[in-house]
Design a protein around this motif. Structure first.
Motif, PDB file in Angstrom:
ATOM      1  N   LEU A  18     -19.340   9.359   0.062  1.00 30.68           N
ATOM      2  CA  LEU A  18     -18.063   8.679  -0.067  1.00 30.68           C
ATOM      3  C   LEU A  18     -17.093   9.671  -0.708  1.00 30.68           C
ATOM      4  O   LEU A  18     -17.329  10.126  -1.824  1.00 30.68           O
ATOM      5  N   THR A  19     -16.030  10.007   0.013  1.00 31.27           N
ATOM      6  CA  THR A  19     -15.030  10.928  -0.521  1.00 31.27           C
ATOM      7  C   THR A  19     -13.803  10.135  -0.929  1.00 31.27           C
ATOM      8  O   THR A  19     -13.191   9.446  -0.111  1.00 31.27           O
ATOM      9  N   ILE A  20     -13.458  10.239  -2.202  1.00 35.57           N
ATOM     10  CA  ILE A  20     -12.251   9.567  -2.691  1.00 35.57           C
ATOM     11  C   ILE A  20     -11.072  10.464  -2.345  1.00 35.57           C
ATOM     12  O   ILE A  20     -10.980  11.601  -2.794  1.00 35.57           O
ATOM     13  N   GLN A  21     -10.165   9.929  -1.506  1.00 38.89           N
ATOM     14  CA  GLN A  21      -9.041  10.708  -0.992  1.00 38.89           C
ATOM     15  C   GLN A  21      -7.747  10.457  -1.757  1.00 38.89           C
ATOM     16  O   GLN A  21      -6.915  11.348  -1.881  1.00 38.89           O
ATOM     17  N   HIS A  22      -7.554   9.246  -2.221  1.00 39.96           N
ATOM     18  CA  HIS A  22      -6.338   8.864  -2.948  1.00 39.96           C
ATOM     19  C   HIS A  22      -6.702   7.927  -4.093  1.00 39.96           C
ATOM     20  O   HIS A  22      -7.546   7.048  -3.920  1.00 39.96           O
ATOM     21  N   VAL A  23      -6.054   8.120  -5.216  1.00 40.22           N
ATOM     22  CA  VAL A  23      -6.132   7.183  -6.337  1.00 40.22           C
ATOM     23  C   VAL A  23      -4.718   7.041  -6.866  1.00 40.22           C
ATOM     24  O   VAL A  23      -4.076   8.029  -7.203  1.00 40.22           O
ATOM     25  N   SER A  24      -4.241   5.815  -6.907  1.00 40.26           N
ATOM     26  CA  SER A  24      -2.876   5.580  -7.368  1.00 40.26           C
ATOM     27  C   SER A  24      -2.814   4.287  -8.170  1.00 40.26           C
ATOM     28  O   SER A  24      -3.371   3.277  -7.765  1.00 40.26           O
ATOM     29  N   VAL A  25      -2.128   4.359  -9.302  1.00 40.74           N
ATOM     30  CA  VAL A  25      -1.939   3.189 -10.153  1.00 40.74           C
ATOM     31  C   VAL A  25      -0.450   3.080 -10.459  1.00 40.74           C
ATOM     32  O   VAL A  25       0.210   4.083 -10.746  1.00 40.74           O
ATOM     33  N   ASN A  26       0.068   1.870 -10.390  1.00 37.92           N
ATOM     34  CA  ASN A  26       1.457   1.622 -10.735  1.00 37.92           C
ATOM     35  C   ASN A  26       1.721   2.212 -12.122  1.00 37.92           C
ATOM     36  O   ASN A  26       0.947   1.973 -13.051  1.00 37.92           O
ATOM     37  N   PRO A  27       2.787   2.996 -12.279  1.00 36.65           N
ATOM     38  CA  PRO A  27       3.040   3.658 -13.562  1.00 36.65           C
ATOM     39  C   PRO A  27       3.073   2.721 -14.770  1.00 36.65           C
ATOM     40  O   PRO A  27       2.671   3.117 -15.867  1.00 36.65           O
ATOM     41  N   SER A  28       3.489   1.495 -14.597  1.00 37.94           N
ATOM     42  CA  SER A  28       3.535   0.572 -15.738  1.00 37.94           C
ATOM     43  C   SER A  28       2.141   0.091 -16.157  1.00 37.94           C
ATOM     44  O   SER A  28       1.999  -0.549 -17.202  1.00 37.94           O
ATOM     45  N   HIS A  29       1.109   0.414 -15.373  1.00 37.72           N
ATOM     46  CA  HIS A  29      -0.262   0.020 -15.698  1.00 37.72           C
ATOM     47  C   HIS A  29      -1.159   1.225 -15.964  1.00 37.72           C
ATOM     48  O   HIS A  29      -2.374   1.060 -16.113  1.00 37.72           O
ATOM     49  N   ALA A  46       0.836  -1.206   0.000  1.00 37.31           N
ATOM     50  CA  ALA A  46       0.000   0.000   0.000  1.00 37.31           C
ATOM     51  C   ALA A  46       0.869   1.254   0.000  1.00 37.31           C
ATOM     52  O   ALA A  46       0.594   2.199  -0.751  1.00 37.31           O
ATOM     53  N   MET A  47       1.907   1.262   0.818  1.00 34.07           N
ATOM     54  CA  MET A  47       2.803   2.424   0.852  1.00 34.07           C
ATOM     55  C   MET A  47       3.487   2.614  -0.498  1.00 34.07           C
ATOM     56  O   MET A  47       3.622   3.744  -0.983  1.00 34.07           O
ATOM     57  N   GLY A  48       3.901   1.516  -1.110  1.00 35.06           N
ATOM     58  CA  GLY A  48       4.539   1.606  -2.418  1.00 35.06           C
ATOM     59  C   GLY A  48       3.605   2.194  -3.460  1.00 35.06           C
ATOM     60  O   GLY A  48       3.997   3.072  -4.241  1.00 35.06           O
ATOM     61  N   LEU A  49       2.361   1.740  -3.474  1.00 33.08           N
ATOM     62  CA  LEU A  49       1.397   2.261  -4.442  1.00 33.08           C
ATOM     63  C   LEU A  49       1.078   3.720  -4.177  1.00 33.08           C
ATOM     64  O   LEU A  49       1.007   4.523  -5.103  1.00 33.08           O
ATOM     65  N   LEU A  50       0.885   4.082  -2.907  1.00 30.17           N
ATOM     66  CA  LEU A  50       0.589   5.476  -2.596  1.00 30.17           C
ATOM     67  C   LEU A  50       1.765   6.399  -2.898  1.00 30.17           C
ATOM     68  O   LEU A  50       1.583   7.577  -3.173  1.00 30.17           O
ATOM     69  N   SER A  51       2.970   5.854  -2.875  1.00 26.86           N
ATOM     70  CA  SER A  51       4.144   6.690  -3.148  1.00 26.86           C
ATOM     71  C   SER A  51       4.178   7.171  -4.598  1.00 26.86           C
ATOM     72  O   SER A  51       4.920   8.096  -4.926  1.00 26.86           O
ATOM     73  N   PHE A  52       3.368   6.572  -5.471  1.00 27.30           N
ATOM     74  CA  PHE A  52       3.308   7.019  -6.859  1.00 27.30           C
ATOM     75  C   PHE A  52       2.515   8.318  -7.014  1.00 27.30           C
ATOM     76  O   PHE A  52       2.536   8.915  -8.081  1.00 27.30           O
ATOM     77  N   THR A  53       1.797   8.742  -5.968  1.00 27.13           N
ATOM     78  CA  THR A  53       1.074  10.006  -6.041  1.00 27.13           C
ATOM     79  C   THR A  53       2.003  11.139  -5.634  1.00 27.13           C
ATOM     80  O   THR A  53       2.907  10.956  -4.819  1.00 27.13           O
TER      81      THR A  53
END
Length: 107
Positions: free
Chosen positions: A60-71, A5-12
């Motif tokens: 429902l408030t969307i606070q973070h959206v993160s996708v691995n850059p290769s996807h 989760a931390m890795g994915l969020l770090s892409f933001t």
């Protein structure tokens, strides 16, 4: 799953600092109203979407959206938003200052 989760969020852009990432993960793990979902395709976790659920307001408030850059650019973020809309179909789905622009593209 915390490290994933931390890795994915770090892409933001707003979650680059390790201390900020740890605080964000702590919020999602300690508050029942804040939920972090991981998106899996095949055997890989490729996305994360974090929400704040207000049951009283049915919002429902969307606070973070993160996708691995290769996807990225494959509609994964939009799929995550659509899945949340289906899961919380009685709720109004809104963004925050970080996710408003993205959410408006999903509608």
């Amino acid at each position: 799953m915390e490290k994933i989760a931390m890795g994915l969020l770090s892409f933001t852009t707003e979650e680059k600092d390790i201390k900020k990432l740890q605080e964000t993960i702590k919020i999602y793990s300690e508050n029942q109203e804040d939920v972090l979902f991981l998106w899996k395709e095949h055997e890989d976790m490729i996305g994360a979407i974090g929400i704040h659920v207000d049951d009283d307001l049915k919002r429902l408030t969307i606070q973070h959206v993160s996708v691995n850059p290769s996807h990225r650019d494959n509609g994964i973020g939009q799929q995550m938003v659509q899945a949340l809309c289906q899961r919380y179909d009685a709720y109004e789905v809104v963004g925050n200052q970080l996710t408003d622009d993205f959410l408006s593209k999903c509608k």
